[in-house]
Structures are given as structure tokens and as C-alpha cells.
Design an enzyme around this catalytic site. Sequence first.
Site, mmCIF file in Angstrom:
data_model
loop_
_atom_site.group_PDB
_atom_site.id
_atom_site.type_symbol
_atom_site.label_atom_id
_atom_site.label_comp_id
_atom_site.label_asym_id
_atom_site.label_seq_id
_atom_site.Cartn_x
_atom_site.Cartn_y
_atom_site.Cartn_z
ATOM 1 N N LYS A 1 0.847 -1.195 0.000
ATOM 2 C CA LYS A 1 0.000 0.000 0.000
ATOM 3 C C LYS A 1 0.881 1.242 0.000
ATOM 4 O O LYS A 1 1.636 1.486 0.936
ATOM 5 C CB LYS A 1 -0.902 0.001 1.232
ATOM 6 C CG LYS A 1 -1.730 1.265 1.414
ATOM 7 C CD LYS A 1 -2.486 1.242 2.741
ATOM 8 C CE LYS A 1 -3.127 2.586 3.043
ATOM 9 N NZ LYS A 1 -3.777 2.603 4.387
ATOM 10 N N LYS B 1 -10.084 12.976 8.353
ATOM 11 C CA LYS B 1 -9.637 12.556 9.674
ATOM 12 C C LYS B 1 -9.573 13.764 10.614
ATOM 13 O O LYS B 1 -9.286 14.882 10.186
ATOM 14 C CB LYS B 1 -8.225 11.952 9.601
ATOM 15 C CG LYS B 1 -8.104 10.649 8.850
ATOM 16 C CD LYS B 1 -6.633 10.223 8.805
ATOM 17 C CE LYS B 1 -6.461 8.947 8.018
ATOM 18 N NZ LYS B 1 -6.969 7.774 8.745
ATOM 19 N N ASP C 1 -12.171 7.130 4.025
ATOM 20 C CA ASP C 1 -10.967 6.954 4.833
ATOM 21 C C ASP C 1 -10.507 5.500 4.851
ATOM 22 O O ASP C 1 -9.568 5.148 5.555
ATOM 23 C CB ASP C 1 -11.218 7.448 6.266
ATOM 24 C CG ASP C 1 -9.943 7.605 7.066
ATOM 25 O OD1 ASP C 1 -8.861 7.698 6.448
ATOM 26 O OD2 ASP C 1 -10.013 7.618 8.313
ATOM 27 N N ARG D 1 -7.547 -0.291 1.026
ATOM 28 C CA ARG D 1 -8.008 -1.586 0.490
ATOM 29 C C ARG D 1 -8.479 -1.459 -0.955
ATOM 30 O O ARG D 1 -8.483 -2.443 -1.694
ATOM 31 C CB ARG D 1 -9.096 -2.158 1.390
ATOM 32 C CG ARG D 1 -10.380 -1.383 1.447
ATOM 33 C CD ARG D 1 -11.220 -1.700 2.672
ATOM 34 N NE ARG D 1 -10.603 -1.174 3.875
ATOM 35 C CZ ARG D 1 -11.087 -1.365 5.107
ATOM 36 N NH1 ARG D 1 -12.184 -2.090 5.279
ATOM 37 N NH2 ARG D 1 -10.485 -0.851 6.158
#
Length: 464
Positions: free
Chosen positions: A227, A239, A309, A313
Amino acid sequence: MRQSLILKSEANKTTPIYAVNEANLETVVGSLGQLAKDWVALNAFTAVAGSCLVVPGSEGGRAAVLYGTDADALPSPFALGGLVAALPAGDYHLDEPFPDMQQAALGFALSSYRFTRYCASTKELPRLAVAGEVDLERIYTILDGVQLARNLIDVPANDLGPAELADAVKELFDKHGGTGEVIVGDDLLEKGFPMVHAVGRASSREPRLADFTWGDENAPKVTLVGKGVIFDTGGLNIKPSGSMSLMKKDMGGAANVLGLASMIMAAKLPVRLRVIIPCVENSISGSAFRPGDILPSRKGLTVEIGNTDAEGRLVLADALTLADAENPDLLIDMATLTGAARVALGPDLPPFFTDDEDLAEEISLVSEAAADPLWRLPLWQPYMKYLDSKVADINHINTSGAGFAGAITAALFLSRFVENTGSWVHFDIYGWTPMEKPGKPAGGEAQGIRCLFDVIAEKYSTKE
């Protein structure tokens, strides 16, 4: 630099280091003479585990170093690392070797890491002399890989964007004779990486995907996916400031994958290595992807966005689909993926997920031997229902499980994009050491890759 950390015993005159505890302190100090006794008394040194006292010689200089250890247990494999900050510059050796001198020397070397890109260090580091049976080349190979990972994580996002991360991949493979390509910007759409593009398109720095290979095409295929989110604002699900302060480390999976690749190539392991890293910034602008969007994926599955957020994935899913298409023997992905993993296991113990029982057992055994802690969590299939979507093939986050099992459902989401690979394992790492400890300076950290290097070397080194 690495040559200045560990050297062979016969290279220079060295100062002895004595491992002492409450039980043997008096005997050891007595053997060093009255000056040592007086010095120990003057400093009220009691050999508390981790304590250190440099004993002066009668004619100046250093006569010895006393290092406190636990009398009731074997020393930690990396215990010697605690000496690096305490010792003045000079050459030292152990009066009696640790149970595992290879690990002890490695711990000393790993503790010597300093991130000096923005603030140069003028402190000269101590050096440890070791006996001939210690494999220095192996230590150097591991040290280089770990330091590559740490350096990449520690660089802030203003100096490490998607382009710079992709350049780091190319530079590493160029060094070892590998080849590959970097797909940039809208070319990601044309070449079938819609989710990588969607996550990175809001940034002024174009998203990209680095795909590089090294080694004999006929060798067992080992593929690493990392990642590479160079900074994660959270996107439109922004965030809070406290959660954003460490987000320069959100490319820690990519950094660790490159550290592992460095070890594999430097050791010339007999594998066909492939590294795939989606390099993006999850930013905020008018073109940012939104909660509720339904994205196409490289695999053909439609993905409902539950929260922007949880972008990691998404980029991994496209990269894993690419990796899975050639059916590698071993597919490893690494990512700073979920806060749930940290809640469950803390910053020092990354979880891993695999359905390969033999691989899981090997990783568990080797991680303990390598002092590189890892813990298996299950790919618990009943939780797959938490990813159900009424409007797409799958939701990319846990929307119906009341917030439970976040690390597991993230791994289950990724598993939907891996179906051909012989063996797949996912690591949800933290990539950061909050507080300094032996072998692990505070800051960017390599997690799991020393274990994986040993696993891959053992698995493939005897194969034709």
C-alpha cells in the site's frame, strides 16, 4: 556506514562489555580491580537490567563496560541495541557471547539507525566486534532492507509524493538489474486500474502504479504488493487532526515491501520477484471520490464506498487483481490498513491473515526465531456478510457488523480479489515505533520483513 557498526574481532583493540546482574556483579567487578570497585560504588551502579556503566582504566581510556541484564532470564536477542545510545564512540566486544550472537549483532546494528535527512547527526557511533562465525554479509543485507523501509517512512509527504515513491521502486530494481513500468494518471483508467485512479485523482500529484520484476522467469514466482498511500487525509470523510499527524507513514506497506525486495535481490534468492505498488495521495478536492459512490474494479466487481478513509483496500484490490492474474506461487501484501489491528494487538505485533495452514505455521515459528513478532488472525468467513451491499457487488467496509472485526473484514475484502494464487498472506502493519527500544529506534519501522526474508529463503533456496 554499515561497515562502521559491526567489525571482525581481530580488526582492532576493543573494550570488553560484561553482562552483569545482581548475582554476579561483585565477582565481575572484583576481577577488574580496585579502581573498578571504587567507580561502581561512586556511581551506585546496581546492574539493573538495561543499565550501563563505562569503567575507566588506570591510565585513562576505558577498561570495561558493565551492562545490566536480567539474572532470571536469557537476554533479549536485541538487548545489545540498548548500548548504542549509552556508549561513547569506540570499538567494543562481548566478554562472553550472547546465546545468539547473530541476532545480538543485528540488534546492535538496527539500533544504530538515525534519520538524518533534515538534521544531520554529528555523534560518532560505537562499533561492535564479533567473532568469525557471525555472518556479516547477512547482517548487512537485512540492515540495508530495514533502513530502506525506515527511511522511506520517515520522509514527510511534501518530499515523498506518488512520483518519488514510484521512483524509489525503479531505483531499487535498476540497482539489481530488474525491469518494469510506472503507469501514471489517466493511463491508469486505460490500463484497467479504476480504483487506484479514483483514490488518487483528487491530489495535485497524479496517482500511479509501479510494477517491476527481477530474477529468472522460470523460477518460483514471489509477488509483493504494498500500500503506497503517501498521505491520507481521510478524503471527504476527513480525519481529525490527531489522527492525521502520522499519516506520512500510510505508505508503510510499500516501504516494507521494498525493504523485503531489497533483501531478496541482494541475497540473490532463486525466485522471480515481482513488486506492485499503487502510489497515491488520498486528498480532498472537487474531484475526490465520495461516500456512496460505486466504483468499478480491475476484477470486474462493483464496489460501494462506505467511507473514503478506507482507501487503502481499494488501491490494494486493483493491485492484487493484477498480481493474482499470473498465479504466483506466493503472494504477499503489506499495508498500514486498519486502526482495528492496533486496537487488538497494539503497535508492536502486526496481525497476518492466510488460509495456507503450512505457511501460517512457518511464519509463526520463524517470526519468533527472528525476534520479528507477528500474530495470526482468522479470515473468518461468516463475517463476509458484513461487507454486503444492496446496490453493488460488495461494500468495501464493514457497514452491518456494528463496527466489529475491522481488521478481519478488511482482510476478507481483499480476499475477494485473490483467487488464482497458490498461497496468499496479508499483513496489517503499523510501520512505526512510538517509543525507542533495543533494535527499534522511534520512528518509521520495518515489521515482518525480517521474518519473511527468512521464510522465503528457506522455502525457495534449495529449489532449482
